[in-house]
Design a protein around this motif. Structure first.
Motif, PDB file in Angstrom:
ATOM      1  N   THR A 172     -16.778  11.845  10.612  1.00 54.20           N
ATOM      2  CA  THR A 172     -16.889  11.404  11.741  1.00 54.20           C
ATOM      3  C   THR A 172     -16.707  10.257  12.064  1.00 54.20           C
ATOM      4  OG1 THR A 172     -18.612  12.654  12.309  1.00 54.20           O
ATOM      5  CG2 THR A 172     -17.818  11.376  13.769  1.00 54.20           C
ATOM      6  N   THR A 173     -16.853   9.257  10.839  1.00 56.47           N
ATOM      7  CA  THR A 173     -16.767   7.979  10.667  1.00 56.47           C
ATOM      8  C   THR A 173     -15.564   7.719  10.517  1.00 56.47           C
ATOM      9  OG1 THR A 173     -19.046   7.512   9.474  1.00 56.47           O
ATOM     10  CG2 THR A 173     -17.651   5.729   9.256  1.00 56.47           C
ATOM     11  N   VAL A 174     -14.935   8.212   9.800  1.00 58.03           N
ATOM     12  CA  VAL A 174     -13.832   7.927   9.501  1.00 58.03           C
ATOM     13  C   VAL A 174     -12.521   8.550  10.069  1.00 58.03           C
ATOM     14  CG1 VAL A 174     -11.480   8.642   7.926  1.00 58.03           C
ATOM     15  CG2 VAL A 174     -14.218   8.461   6.589  1.00 58.03           C
ATOM     16  N   LYS A 175     -12.402   9.443  11.023  1.00 60.86           N
ATOM     17  CA  LYS A 175     -12.445   9.839  12.448  1.00 60.86           C
ATOM     18  C   LYS A 175     -12.126   8.354  13.054  1.00 60.86           C
ATOM     19  CE  LYS A 175     -12.515  14.669  11.855  1.00 60.86           C
ATOM     20  NZ  LYS A 175     -13.468  15.449  12.200  1.00 60.86           N
ATOM     21  N   TRP A 176     -13.742   7.808  13.117  1.00 63.80           N
ATOM     22  CA  TRP A 176     -13.782   6.905  13.947  1.00 63.80           C
ATOM     23  C   TRP A 176     -12.662   5.717  14.403  1.00 63.80           C
ATOM     24  CZ3 TRP A 176     -17.770   2.173  14.516  1.00 63.80           C
ATOM     25  CH2 TRP A 176     -17.424   1.458  15.792  1.00 63.80           C
ATOM     26  N   TYR A 177     -12.509   5.567  13.037  1.00 63.52           N
ATOM     27  CA  TYR A 177     -12.049   4.455  12.124  1.00 63.52           C
ATOM     28  C   TYR A 177     -10.598   4.564  12.324  1.00 63.52           C
ATOM     29  CZ  TYR A 177     -16.026   2.059   9.898  1.00 63.52           C
ATOM     30  OH  TYR A 177     -17.292   2.169   9.376  1.00 63.52           O
ATOM     31  N   LEU A 178     -10.249   5.662  12.190  1.00 63.04           N
ATOM     32  CA  LEU A 178      -8.889   6.278  12.527  1.00 63.04           C
ATOM     33  C   LEU A 178      -8.832   5.397  14.476  1.00 63.04           C
ATOM     34  CD1 LEU A 178      -8.303   9.329  10.719  1.00 63.04           C
ATOM     35  CD2 LEU A 178      -6.765   7.138  10.755  1.00 63.04           C
ATOM     36  N   ARG A 179      -9.318   5.999  14.993  1.00 55.69           N
ATOM     37  CA  ARG A 179      -9.348   6.314  16.475  1.00 55.69           C
ATOM     38  C   ARG A 179      -9.053   4.830  17.296  1.00 55.69           C
ATOM     39  NH1 ARG A 179     -13.295   8.538  19.402  1.00 55.69           N
ATOM     40  NH2 ARG A 179     -13.426  10.410  18.063  1.00 55.69           N
TER      41      ARG A 179
ATOM     42  N   MET B 216       0.608  -1.343  -0.330  1.00 52.36           N
ATOM     43  CA  MET B 216      -0.080   0.068   0.119  1.00 52.36           C
ATOM     44  C   MET B 216       0.831   0.838  -0.142  1.00 52.36           C
ATOM     45  SD  MET B 216      -3.294  -0.219   2.094  1.00 52.36           S
ATOM     46  CE  MET B 216      -4.482  -1.771   2.273  1.00 52.36           C
ATOM     47  N   SER B 217       1.308   1.222  -0.693  1.00 59.45           N
ATOM     48  CA  SER B 217       2.906   2.684  -1.007  1.00 59.45           C
ATOM     49  C   SER B 217       2.751   3.514  -1.875  1.00 59.45           C
ATOM     50  CB  SER B 217       4.251   1.788  -0.592  1.00 59.45           C
ATOM     51  OG  SER B 217       4.251   0.912  -1.907  1.00 59.45           O
ATOM     52  N   SER B 218       2.190   3.294  -3.030  1.00 57.75           N
ATOM     53  CA  SER B 218       1.649   3.559  -3.984  1.00 57.75           C
ATOM     54  C   SER B 218       1.146   5.010  -3.801  1.00 57.75           C
ATOM     55  CB  SER B 218       1.218   3.356  -5.412  1.00 57.75           C
ATOM     56  OG  SER B 218      -0.619   3.381  -5.023  1.00 57.75           O
ATOM     57  N   ARG B 219       1.529   5.710  -3.270  1.00 58.00           N
ATOM     58  CA  ARG B 219       1.334   7.504  -3.157  1.00 58.00           C
ATOM     59  C   ARG B 219       0.625   8.534  -5.033  1.00 58.00           C
ATOM     60  NH1 ARG B 219       3.321   7.585   1.915  1.00 58.00           N
ATOM     61  NH2 ARG B 219       1.847   5.122   2.679  1.00 58.00           N
ATOM     62  N   ILE B 220      -0.933   8.534  -4.929  1.00 55.94           N
ATOM     63  CA  ILE B 220      -0.790   8.927  -6.256  1.00 55.94           C
ATOM     64  C   ILE B 220      -1.200   9.886  -5.992  1.00 55.94           C
ATOM     65  CG2 ILE B 220      -2.378   8.267  -8.252  1.00 55.94           C
ATOM     66  CD1 ILE B 220      -0.338   6.569  -8.209  1.00 55.94           C
ATOM     67  N   PHE B 221      -2.458  10.517  -4.713  1.00 54.75           N
ATOM     68  CA  PHE B 221      -2.766  11.517  -4.509  1.00 54.75           C
ATOM     69  C   PHE B 221      -2.570  11.909  -2.964  1.00 54.75           C
ATOM     70  CE2 PHE B 221      -6.402  10.429  -2.065  1.00 54.75           C
ATOM     71  CZ  PHE B 221      -6.713   9.100  -2.363  1.00 54.75           C
ATOM     72  N   ARG B 222      -2.421  13.325  -2.431  1.00 56.89           N
ATOM     73  CA  ARG B 222      -2.713  13.472  -0.821  1.00 56.89           C
ATOM     74  C   ARG B 222      -3.003  14.332  -0.833  1.00 56.89           C
ATOM     75  NH1 ARG B 222       0.853  11.919   2.372  1.00 56.89           N
ATOM     76  NH2 ARG B 222       3.123  11.303   1.270  1.00 56.89           N
ATOM     77  N   VAL B 223      -4.468  13.824   0.193  1.00 50.73           N
ATOM     78  CA  VAL B 223      -5.946  14.445   0.203  1.00 50.73           C
ATOM     79  C   VAL B 223      -6.008  15.109   2.440  1.00 50.73           C
ATOM     80  CG1 VAL B 223      -6.504  14.120  -2.110  1.00 50.73           C
ATOM     81  CG2 VAL B 223      -7.590  12.931   0.207  1.00 50.73           C
ATOM     82  N   ARG B 224      -6.915  15.917   2.397  1.00 52.39           N
ATOM     83  CA  ARG B 224      -7.206  15.848   3.862  1.00 52.39           C
ATOM     84  C   ARG B 224      -8.011  15.337   4.122  1.00 52.39           C
ATOM     85  NH1 ARG B 224      -7.201  22.223   5.347  1.00 52.39           N
ATOM     86  NH2 ARG B 224      -6.136  22.956   3.168  1.00 52.39           N
ATOM     87  N   LEU B 225      -8.668  14.944   5.417  1.00 56.81           N
ATOM     88  CA  LEU B 225      -9.728  13.780   6.002  1.00 56.81           C
ATOM     89  C   LEU B 225     -11.293  14.671   5.235  1.00 56.81           C
ATOM     90  CD1 LEU B 225      -9.478  12.244   9.285  1.00 56.81           C
ATOM     91  CD2 LEU B 225     -11.994  13.223   8.485  1.00 56.81           C
ATOM     92  N   SER B 226     -11.121  15.228   4.918  1.00 56.96           N
ATOM     93  CA  SER B 226     -12.602  15.653   4.204  1.00 56.96           C
ATOM     94  C   SER B 226     -12.743  15.050   2.599  1.00 56.96           C
ATOM     95  CB  SER B 226     -12.872  17.481   4.922  1.00 56.96           C
ATOM     96  OG  SER B 226     -11.923  17.628   3.991  1.00 56.96           O
ATOM     97  N   GLU B 227     -11.961  15.491   2.485  1.00 58.63           N
ATOM     98  CA  GLU B 227     -11.982  14.819   0.582  1.00 58.63           C
ATOM     99  C   GLU B 227     -11.755  13.243   0.707  1.00 58.63           C
ATOM    100  OE1 GLU B 227      -9.083  18.066  -1.268  1.00 58.63           O
ATOM    101  OE2 GLU B 227      -9.169  17.858   0.444  1.00 58.63           O
ATOM    102  N   LEU B 228     -10.609  12.825   1.761  1.00 58.26           N
ATOM    103  CA  LEU B 228     -10.858  10.955   1.628  1.00 58.26           C
ATOM    104  C   LEU B 228     -11.944  10.849   2.198  1.00 58.26           C
ATOM    105  CD1 LEU B 228      -8.981   8.718   1.880  1.00 58.26           C
ATOM    106  CD2 LEU B 228      -9.270   9.007   4.169  1.00 58.26           C
TER     107      LEU B 228
END
Lengths: 240, 240
Positions: free
Chosen positions: A22-29, A1-13
């Motif tokens: 909120t769900t993504v933040k929870w998955y991170l936590r 999982m190392s291909s860095r095609i784009f770099r975005v903020r959490l909102s765009e992700l």
């Protein structure tokens, strides 16, 4: 999982994955999603690997019906570089086993016998073994009991028999005959040289998602054949 | 459900059904189980119909993986004498639909197209239709995106294609070809003159329990063929 095609903020992700921030933040936590690259206090950038992982998590939860705990176990197996393909497959099976939460079924013997009858080599602790035993137990429990007199007369036209090996074979063989060539092709078609992260998606898509597809296709076919036999379901409810 | 073969207390009923008295009392309180014949204050007698109902509830929850709410909906359909067999079947499908809790999938069009391709007549609101759309959406989301450059090269060896009708047909047809004859036989073999309560058990056993059996059989076959291809899973994890 190392291909860095784009770099975005959490909102765009989140938007790209079709999930709320909120769900993504929870998955991170809870550790389901790996951390992004920090760019400032409380800021990070995310890449392709995060998007792919979120899509996998979403497929497992929304379509596979797994709990976040079950997804967590499966993700831990996926992220362990020492796991073989069979091991990942076993984890995917375990995570999506129907009987995961239930106690061991009483009747292991008919299943052992059936697996020998098919000539299959499967581990003694395979969750699918327990699932199948639980199904046979449940079907057996639904049959009218021999002691219950009049009800016993109509036994042969109600719930399938699971009381003798021959009855189990003739109940399960049509289903096993139908799915075994599919399962064999799925394993045969998995490329040997696939990178690990792509292999994992393939295993997930092949095992968990297509299992749901098979169930859905069978129900659609049941509905179609019920409509052919009994007429349009939109007709008044009691039309035979 | 009128055959009164035996009359027992709640404790005996619980034991016969393999459930705790607390669970049986809870099913009575939430209306999943019909009341017994009162014999004294806080005392009642239960019969065959209660045992059969408890076994059905247990099978739906423990093997079918339904929630008590879903079982409640299905039981309400079962107990409504004006329902047709297709209506009971539709309720069983709805109760066990994988995507019951998820929002409607975006891509209904490929599924409509696929159902036409199979020549199936199914209702527009069939939950299996939504399940299948959710599976195709999830598979599509797992595919490397065309824009992501290098990752796109290996697309054909990773997740199956679901972007064109032909790709969907060739992905789903082997599965539909395998399960359609089974579904057709299940409907054809349902006796037309079965008493209603036995018919319901037949539909439940045929639809929900055998769906779990199909999934378990496919996994056992996958494990067997993975062992044949990759060797004994008990060998060290990284043995190819």
């Amino acid at each position: 999982m190392s291909s860095r095609i784009f770099r975005v903020r959490l909102s765009e992700l989140s938007r790209a994955a079709g999930l709320s921030p909120t769900t993504v933040k929870w998955y991170l936590r809870i550790g389901l999603l790996h951390r992004g690259q920090p760019t400032a206090v409380n800021q990070a950038r995310y890449d392709d690997s995060h998007l792919r992982r979120l899509r996998l998590i979403r497929a497992l939860i929304e379509v596979g019906g797994l709990s976040t705990d079950e997804v967590g176990d499966l993700i831990a197996a996926i992220d362990d570089p020492h796991r073989s393909i069979q091991n990942i497959l076993a984890h995917a099976h375990r995570a999506s086993a129907a009987s995961a939460g239930t106690k061991a079924a009483a009747s292991a013997a008919p299943i052992d016998d059936y697996i020998r009858h098919r000539g299959w080599r499967v581990r003694a602790d395979s969750p699918a073994r327990r699932d199948l035993a639980a199904v046979l137990d449940a079907i057996a429990a639904l049959r009218p009991q021999p002691a219950s007199g009049a009800a016993g007369v109509s036994a042969e036209v109600t719930t399938p028999d699971t009381t003798t090996p021959d009855a189990v074979y003739s109940l399960l063989d049509p289903y096993a005959d139908a799915v075994e060539p599919l399962a064999a092709a799925e394993i045969a078609n998995t490329p040997a040289d696939l990178p690990r992260d792509l292999l994992v998606e393939r295993v997930v898509a092949g095992t968990i998602l297509l299992e749901r597809a098979i169930a859905a296709l069978r129900r659609l076919a049941q509905e179609h054949h019920a409509t052919k036999r009994y007429g349009d379901p939109k007709a008044p409810a009691d039309t035979p």
